[in-house]
Scaffold this motif. Structure first.
Motif, mmCIF file in Angstrom:
data_model
loop_
_atom_site.group_PDB
_atom_site.id
_atom_site.type_symbol
_atom_site.label_atom_id
_atom_site.label_comp_id
_atom_site.label_asym_id
_atom_site.label_seq_id
_atom_site.Cartn_x
_atom_site.Cartn_y
_atom_site.Cartn_z
ATOM 1 N N THR A 81 0.825 -1.209 0.000
ATOM 2 C CA THR A 81 0.000 0.000 0.000
ATOM 3 C C THR A 81 0.856 1.254 0.000
ATOM 4 O O THR A 81 0.499 2.260 -0.634
ATOM 5 N N ALA A 85 0.011 3.993 -2.646
ATOM 6 C CA ALA A 85 -0.751 5.186 -2.263
ATOM 7 C C ALA A 85 -0.081 6.076 -1.234
ATOM 8 O O ALA A 85 -0.666 7.087 -0.848
ATOM 9 N N ALA A 89 -2.175 5.989 3.590
ATOM 10 C CA ALA A 89 -2.948 4.796 3.243
ATOM 11 C C ALA A 89 -2.263 3.533 3.745
ATOM 12 O O ALA A 89 -2.934 2.558 4.127
ATOM 13 N N GLY A 312 -12.636 2.570 -5.099
ATOM 14 C CA GLY A 312 -11.534 3.409 -4.631
ATOM 15 C C GLY A 312 -10.347 3.386 -5.573
ATOM 16 O O GLY A 312 -9.728 4.428 -5.840
ATOM 17 N N SER A 313 -10.010 2.207 -6.098
ATOM 18 C CA SER A 313 -8.869 2.092 -7.006
ATOM 19 C C SER A 313 -9.106 2.871 -8.299
ATOM 20 O O SER A 313 -8.211 3.561 -8.798
ATOM 21 N N ALA A 316 -8.968 6.573 -7.522
ATOM 22 C CA ALA A 316 -7.585 6.986 -7.286
ATOM 23 C C ALA A 316 -6.831 7.133 -8.602
ATOM 24 O O ALA A 316 -6.039 8.072 -8.781
ATOM 25 N N ALA A 320 -5.266 10.658 -9.965
ATOM 26 C CA ALA A 320 -3.815 10.661 -9.808
ATOM 27 C C ALA A 320 -3.181 11.735 -10.684
ATOM 28 O O ALA A 320 -3.529 11.891 -11.852
ATOM 29 N N TRP A 329 -2.418 2.309 -9.895
ATOM 30 C CA TRP A 329 -3.801 2.099 -9.491
ATOM 31 C C TRP A 329 -4.570 1.277 -10.521
ATOM 32 O O TRP A 329 -5.432 0.463 -10.154
ATOM 33 N N PRO A 359 -6.084 -1.559 -0.341
ATOM 34 C CA PRO A 359 -5.465 -0.271 -0.710
ATOM 35 C C PRO A 359 -6.464 0.727 -1.282
ATOM 36 O O PRO A 359 -6.455 1.911 -0.923
ATOM 37 N N GLY A 360 -7.344 0.262 -2.167
ATOM 38 C CA GLY A 360 -8.347 1.154 -2.737
ATOM 39 C C GLY A 360 -9.329 1.649 -1.693
ATOM 40 O O GLY A 360 -9.722 2.825 -1.700
ATOM 41 N N TRP A 363 -7.575 4.339 0.390
ATOM 42 C CA TRP A 363 -7.497 5.614 -0.334
ATOM 43 C C TRP A 363 -8.851 6.305 -0.338
ATOM 44 O O TRP A 363 -8.941 7.528 -0.120
ATOM 45 N N ALA A 367 -9.682 9.943 1.255
ATOM 46 C CA ALA A 367 -10.154 11.025 0.388
ATOM 47 C C ALA A 367 -11.469 11.599 0.906
ATOM 48 O O ALA A 367 -11.646 12.831 0.946
#
Length: 551
Positions: A81, A85, A89, A312-313, A316, A320, A329, A359-360, A363, A367
């Protein structure tokens, strides 16, 4: 069963022999489990046994090993992660992991099967996919997949998924070529010697569709050798050249698989169990079934955490600022999409998809939290910031379960709680019997092996197709036919005792779905004349002496 395998190994069973010889004697119960999973358990037992004794050493080993794997998983997820990110994260994702029930269930104390290893290897491969040093990252991912394939053939679709994503990434970005090449080389070059070391030479020539064998190992070796060679012969400067080189490596593996793994291309490999065991046992194991056969609550538990991570991914990637971050991502989104498709087809695979979703999810939560903190009104800011917690996997799962609980009660049949038939106390009376071969439900088999000295006919492990079929047919056949089945067991000597547990889900299924069967009569307390009560002190169990057939 894993603990019994470790006991047998410590007790002198050869390293390459992972069969269970107390299952379905005299043939034994074939197994295909890996010594990789056995090693840390055995090491801790041998380390603690001189000080604490065998029993306590086993208990501690089975409690410590899952926690060690969980610690490794937390570390691997943090590394992955952070590369994807950033630090914030990377701090949040492990916290989400430690509150994700669909993952934690595989790391509870005494949970010493191979599922935790699979999740760990997937996360290490993800960390390799995100390594800024492409060659090193490909090597790490390839090694993780090679280990996973030794543990379980369930790693095959993920090994192919990472290969496809790496190939696509290097096609679009020349800088990623080294990652793809080293992944291909490491995967095949590590898988072959590991297989020979852990299982001997037999799997190198035998075709087994449910485990790493010649059906898969030679295509992997072709992938490992042809891919680097193709990139040497074809200039990787142009996208067209990189695409062609990758296609040659993948094509060589696919072509050889058609030749070596042809039996694995047709139908479900578990159909080799035979029609009775396949229908009445395997199709009842819901963790191996697709999502559309699951209860509504399980459908949501499988999909919702993955969807949140995928959202989320994608977001992101959309926001980005740097191209490299955008590409990382997208890789996460592709891997998560593939893992989710596997989970849709096989429910127990959802834990891998859920760890790739973290990870997603981290993030997305960060956010939204930052956006909430920008609100001027204090009340809105507080409530919006608090609402972010609803995106945690635990909260999402809880919300879905609450939302579906009303319909579940009316539309879905509640499972009957299993009687206490598998505990130490329940099985203790069986020790009064002379060492025998017990005809018992499949789900009780491993507990009987661990807690008594008896043999059993079958356990819920598919390689022992003969034992599984005998147990299923014996309990679901009419009493007269069942008596003949039991008489044929144990090399024609017959089974000595029959063990029934009316509250066990498996036994209830036999009884309710097959009126007039042996299980049906036993559930009603009307055993046939050839079964004589053998133990009066067994509270949960019904134990019968099997009277031999007269010539």
């Amino acid at each position: 069963m894993r603990l019994q395998q470790v006991r047998d190994w410590i007790g002198g069973q050869p390293f390459l022999d992972v069969s269970q010889h107390r299952v379905n004697p005299p043939l034994g119960g074939p197994m295909h489990w890996s010594r990789i999973v056995d090693m840390p358990i055995a090491a801790i037992i041998l380390l603690l046994r001189p000080v604490l004794g065998t029993h306590l050493a086993e208990v501690l080993a089975c409690a410590i090993v899952p926690l060690l794997l969980l610690g490794g998983l937390v570390w691997a997820l943090h590394v992955a992660t952070r590369r994807i990110a950033g630090e914030a994260a990377a701090m949040l994702a492990p916290l989400l992991l430690l509150t994700t029930p669909t993952i934690l269930v595989q790391f509870g104390p005494l949970r010493v099967d191979h599922h935790g290893w699979q999740i760990l290897m997937a996360t290490i491969a993800l960390a390799g996919a995100m390594d800024l040093r492409g060659a090193r990252g490909g090597m790490v991912a390839g090694a993780a997949m090679a280990v996973w394939l030794q543990i379980s053939s369930e790693g095959l679709p993920y090994a192919a998924l990472f290969a496809v994503v790496f190939a696509l990434r290097q096609w679009l970005d020349k800088r990623e070529t080294d990652r793809f090449i080293t992944y291909a080389a490491t995967l095949g070059m590590a898988a072959l010697p590991l297989l020979a070391l852990l299982r001997g030479t037999a799997p190198l020539v035998q075709v087994r569709c449910d485990a790493l064998s010649s059906a898969y190992i030679w295509p992997l070796l072709a992938f490992a050798t042809v891919t680097p060679l193709a990139f040497r012969l074809i200039s990787p400067v142009s996208a067209k050249g990189r695409f062609l080189a990758a296609a040659l490596g993948g094509g060589a593996a696919a072509g050889l698989f058609v030749l070596t793994g042809r039996p694995c291309l047709t139908g479900d490999p578990f159909q080799a169990l035979g029609p009775v065991a396949y229908k009445l046992w395997y199709l009842q194991v819901m963790e191996g079934q697709p999502i559309w056969k699951q209860a509504r609550s399980m459908m949501g538990l499988t999909l919702i955490p993955a969807i949140a991570g995928l959202a989320g991914s994608i977001m992101a990637a959309r926001f980005a600022e740097a191209r490299d971050a955008h590409d990382r991502w997208l890789v996460v989104a592709l891997l998560l999409t593939g893992a989710t498709m596997v989970a849709i087809l096989v429910m127990r695979a959802m834990s891998v998809a859920h760890v790739l979703a973290l990870p997603g999810t981290a993030w997305l939560m960060l956010a939204l939290f930052r956006r909430a903190q920008q609100q001027r009104a204090a009340l809105v800011r507080v409530f919006a910031s608090s609402a972010v917690a609803l995106l945690t996997p635990a909260a999402l799962c809880a919300i879905w379960i609450v939302a579906t609980s009303a319909t579940s009660k009316s539309e879905e049949k509640a499972p009957t709680p299993a009687a206490e038939c598998r505990t130490e106390t329940a099985l203790a009376p069986l020790r009064q019997l002379p060492k025998s071969t017990l005809f018992a439900p499949l789900d009780m088999g491993p507990d009987i092996l661990i807690r008594t000295r008896h043999n059993v006919v079958g356990t819920a492990h598919h390689r022992n197709a003969a034992g599984i079929t005998a147990v299923v047919e014996g309990f679901t056949a009419p009493p007269a036919r069942a008596r003949a089945i039991l008489a044929e067991l144990n090399g024609g000597k017959g089974s000595d005792y029959l063990v029934a547990c009316p509250g066990l889900n498996e036994f209830e299924h036999y009884a309710k779905e097959h009126e007039g069967s042996l299980a049906w009569t036993l559930a009603r307390g009307r055993p046939p004349a050839w079964l004589k009560p053998a133990l009066s002190g067994a509270k949960s169990l019904r134990v019968y002496r099997v009277m031999p057939l007269r010539n």
